[in-house]
Design a protein around this motif. Structure first.
Motif, short mmCIF file in Angstrom:
data_model
loop_
_atom_site.label_atom_id
_atom_site.label_comp_id
_atom_site.label_asym_id
_atom_site.label_seq_id
_atom_site.Cartn_x
_atom_site.Cartn_y
_atom_site.Cartn_z
N VAL A 1 36.06 -50.73 2.28
CA VAL A 1 36.39 -50.83 3.71
C VAL A 1 37.25 -49.67 4.20
O VAL A 1 37.33 -49.44 5.41
N THR B 1 28.57 -47.59 -0.07
CA THR B 1 28.51 -48.93 -0.65
C THR B 1 28.11 -48.92 -2.12
O THR B 1 28.06 -49.98 -2.74
N GLU C 1 36.99 -53.99 -2.86
CA GLU C 1 36.93 -54.22 -1.41
C GLU C 1 37.79 -53.20 -0.67
O GLU C 1 37.38 -52.70 0.39
N ARG D 1 30.22 -58.41 2.48
CA ARG D 1 30.40 -56.97 2.23
C ARG D 1 29.10 -56.37 1.72
O ARG D 1 28.46 -56.92 0.83
#
Length: 388
Positions: free
Chosen positions: A347, A209, A343, A238
């Motif tokens: 992911v 992250t 993003e 997120r």
């Protein structure tokens, strides 16, 4: 023997002696701190010295200034360094000191980096002449508030024996500025591979992250867009964090933006650091949403570190990163591009790993310091360094 024959004999012996002696090069820069050009020179000068070049660094600042850090570090690494401070307008007294320093070093080639060094050496050549190679690191569009400085740089570069662009974009810009194509070449920046121990694992042992941006906190870097993108992603649920490595005039404004967007827990300011290696080694994603760039060293360092990259499709970046191969390229004018690209990487673990591995391979093939050093040695030789 006639005077003409004696002169030819002396010239022949001088050339033979020059071929047997190390090449002498003086590299000139006026630094404002340890940023992209400075990190490139920290790689290049020791590599030149290792290749047998007698390289000297001329810093156009005081040793104790923030800009003196580059000279101090090079001196620690065994590079002879001279400090000759100049102001915005080069006065006669510092110009004389600069010429005296150059005479004492007696270089066969003078290698300048940045518009300030190009202007100072261009003026110095009015009093003492040696072949000059100028490396231009950015397009003129990135310096719209310094038109007079760009005009001076262009004027002198037209008279220098060789001009090096660090990317195709910079080369096109130089041609538009009137630099003769027969004196222009492209040499991509390179760095020392400090990341070998941490790059092999790619992203597997890192926080998936963590996003990092590196650079001076100025408008052209668009760090506000990175903060806004992280805030948007957090609102969508997120998990991500942003590490901002660097300092500059926009820091207070960016810190206020972080508070206004409610992401103080997700965004951290590291400030200026001499070595970005630990930050890149710990990050999974590197972002460069800049409005303009030349051939950014921070981007090359991120590739070497094995980060998954999101970067703007501007300047020399597409010459370095291939879209969907070594990273994701975005249009800085399209507000949604940056959060969508981030993003995707947050992911999709397989995408992160694939892009990071490709970026690392491309760095080793194209942007390691020895390749850059060899190209500059070829350029010095092509200029007739042994004939000076």
């Amino acid at each position: 023997m006639s005077d003409a024959h004696q002169a030819l004999g002396l010239e022949y012996r001088r050339r033979v002696q020059a071929l047997s002696e190390p090449m002498r090069v003086v590299v000139v820069n006026q630094s404002g701190g340890l940023y992209g050009i400075e990190r490139m020179l920290l790689a290049l000068l020791p590599a030149l010295q290792d290749r047998g070049v007698r390289v000297t660094f001329l810093a156009l600042c005081r040793a104790e200034d923030e800009g003196g850090a580059l000279g101090r570090l090079l001196r620690e690494r065994g590079i002879p360094v001279h400090f000759v401070p100049i102001s915005r307008f080069v006065g006669l007294a510092p110009l004389r000191r600069m010429v005296a320093t150059l005479r004492a070093c007696d270089p066969q080639v003078i290698h300048v980096h940045g518009y300030k060094a190009a202007t100072a050496i261009g003026l110095a050549r009015l009093f003492w002449r040696r072949p000059v190679l100028a490396t231009v690191h950015s397009e003129s569009v990135s310096s719209t508030d310094m038109r007079a400085a760009m005009l001076a740089e262009t004027t002198f570069c037209k008279r220098f024996e060789r001009v090096i662009a660090v990317s195709q974009g910079v080369a096109r810009d130089l041609e538009q500025r009137g630099i003769p194509s027969d004196r222009l070449a492209i040499i991509q920046n390179g760095i020392v591979d400090r990341f070998a121990p941490c790059a092999a694992d790619l992203l597997s042992a890192r926080d998936p992250t963590r996003i990092v941006v590196v650079g001076r906190l100025v408008a052209v870097k668009r760090f506000a867009a990175a903060i806004q993108s992280v805030a948007a992603l957090v609102r969508q649920g997120r998990r991500c964090t942003l590490q901002i490595v660097g300092d500059g005039p926009l820091r207070p404004e960016l810190e206020r933006l972080v508070k206004e967007l409610g992401v103080s827990d997700q965004v951290r300011f590291a400030g200026f650091v001499d070595d970005v290696t630990p930050f890149l080694a710990e990050a999974s994603i590197f972002a460069m949403p800049s409005a303009t760039e030349g051939a950014p060293i921070a981007l090359i360092e991120a590739m070497a570190a094995g980060c998954a990259i999101v970067a703007s499709r501007v300047g020399g970046i597409p010459d370095i990163v291939r879209d969907e191969v070594d990273g994701l390229l975005i249009e800085p004018a399209h507000e949604g591009d940056l959060p969508r690209a981030l993003e995707r990487l947050l992911v999709d673990e397989s995408l992160r790993h694939r892009l990071a591995a490709s970026a690392r391979r491309r760095f080793l093939e194209e942007f390691e310091v020895q390749r850059m050093t060899a190209r500059y040695l070829e350029a010095y030789t092509a200029m007739g360094a042994g004939d000076a």
